[in-house]
Design an enzyme around this catalytic site. Sequence first.
Site: not given
Ligand code: FAD
Length: 465
Positions: A34, A312, A320, A444
């Site tokens: 991204r 995820d 996160a 408290h």
């Molecule tokens: P992601 O954060 O989705 O990161 C995956 C990355 O991989 C992305 O940047 C993508 O571009 C990249 N990617 C994908 N495929 C490829 C590829 N083939 N090559 C290179 N790059 C690639 N969670 C919380 O715990 N607290 C919160 O307050 C919270 N608020 C949220 C609010 C919103 C609006 C949303 C949408 C989500 C929220 N979440 C929150 C959930 C949290 O964002 C996700 O659980 C977390 O980001 C998952 O992390 P990850 O590393 O698994 O994946």
Amino acid sequence: MSYDLVIIGGGPGGYNCAIRAGQLGLKTAIIESRGKLGGTCLNVGCIPSKALLHASEYFEAATKTFPSMGVKVSGVELDLPQMLKQKDDAVDGLTKGVEFLMKKNKVDYVKGFGRIAGKGRVEVTGPDGAKQTLETKNIVIATGSEPTPLPGIDIDEDRIVSSTGALSLKQVPKKLIVVGAGVIGLELGSVWRRVGAEVTVVEFLDKITPTVDSEISTAFQKILKKQGVKFELGHKVVGVEKLRDRLEVTIEPAKGGQARTLEADVVLVAIGRRPFTRDLGLEAVGIKTDQRGFIPHDGHFKAADGVYVIGDVTTGPMLAHKAEEEGIAVAQIVAGQWGHVNYDVIPNVIYTYPEVATVGKSEEELKAAGVEYKVGKFNFMANSRARTNHETDGLVKVLEEVATKKVVGVHMVGAGVGEMIGEICVAMEFGASAEDIARTCHAHPTMSEAIREAAKGVDGWVMQS
Ligand code: FAD
Ligand code: NAI
């Protein structure tokens, strides 16, 4: 160049895995498509949503809460471009911070889209289209998730938006319809209601936040209703017609029945997220996704020989900090150390006002599993700090398993409970009983005394109410 670890995806799963791998001396690369590190969380998730929640909470407090505290303010106005800018600044600062952490831990940041080309090989297509192949002993898939679309409804990120569009609306909608009473719908619905939108939430099921303990979600819904959020529970959106000056949203009872039309300026579709595995080359290493598209693993994050999966894109809560825990565990496993995640102690926070914070099992889950348990409860109405702060909505509920005398679930709705849940996580990791919490001195006057009182309630000696 050959790596010990190549991580595909730079979100909280991927970047925390990379940091820990770097700390442990593994030669590591992280691939992100991204253009910025931080994933969904930093770019279009946790961070921007919290920046807007915080700012909009201040805005609403200035008009609704300050006067009752004896603070007279006049001429309070919304400066939406500035509110959005401070959100973008928070995102920018933090994503750059992650890039710095990669350098600090000697992790190579490779910009581009990663595809598994075979065991130990990841092909990266850079932003300019140039391809390179990284050789590695281990691959970590951390590609995250994307919004689940609603069949038949086209998200244009302008008038019909996912969470991404809802984080950057250029003006406050007069009427916002949110599809899905989950975390995103209620957090972002709250943001836009506070700055002036009339918000209606359409939810398929008969309750909001379906995975949250029912008593807490019922109390939470009452509070949101009092704030002016309207709910259409047990309904589904079956169509959205785009007219020049408005959207016409057709909803139907989930169990069947008469359709109705609601008007909106903006529709936010927030019905869940789905794993992202497009063009990842899973077939090259024999990985098959499950029925819902998640990449399964063997219980130790291994999805195939030399391939791990975290965050995820694999099973478990889409949070996160869950992704971060798994990232750390995998780095440690690859480095020959232990790597473990305790899924019984993953907190869940909804950052509305008031907040909802839960960890462990709900009453419904304990009942379904046939576990005998005791309950202790305490309402913030009887907590002295809550009363002085005019923040009396909500309650704390502590669940203890009878057989083990261990706290197995704590569920709270109230101001600031998102910060308070950390105490419970530590207690649960140490196998605490409710009595352990009840006999721990709490300062408290603090909101956290409500936790102590609820813990006393498990053994029937609540003192403050
Ligand atoms: P992601 O954060 O989705 O990161 C995956 C990355 O991989 C992305 O940047 C993508 O571009 C990249 N990617 C994908 N495929 C490829 C590829 N083939 N090559 C290179 N790059 C690639 N969670 C919380 O715990 N607290 C919160 O307050 C919270 N608020 C949220 C609010 C919103 C609006 C949303 C949408 C989500 C929220 N979440 C929150 C959930 C949290 O964002 C996700 O659980 C977390 O980001 C998952 O992390 P990850 O590393 O698994 O994946
Ligand atoms: P969600 O799973 O929390 O809620 C989706 C809601 O939509 C559910 O209540 C579901 O019953 C309902 N729904 C599904 N289909 C529907 C339909 N056709 N019509 C009406 N309602 C329908 O998903 P959400 O809010 O999109 O969030 C996705 C993920 O992001 C969550 O799993 C959450 O873990 C994560 N997240 C976490 C946050 C936090 O920790 N504070 C904040 C935002 C997101």
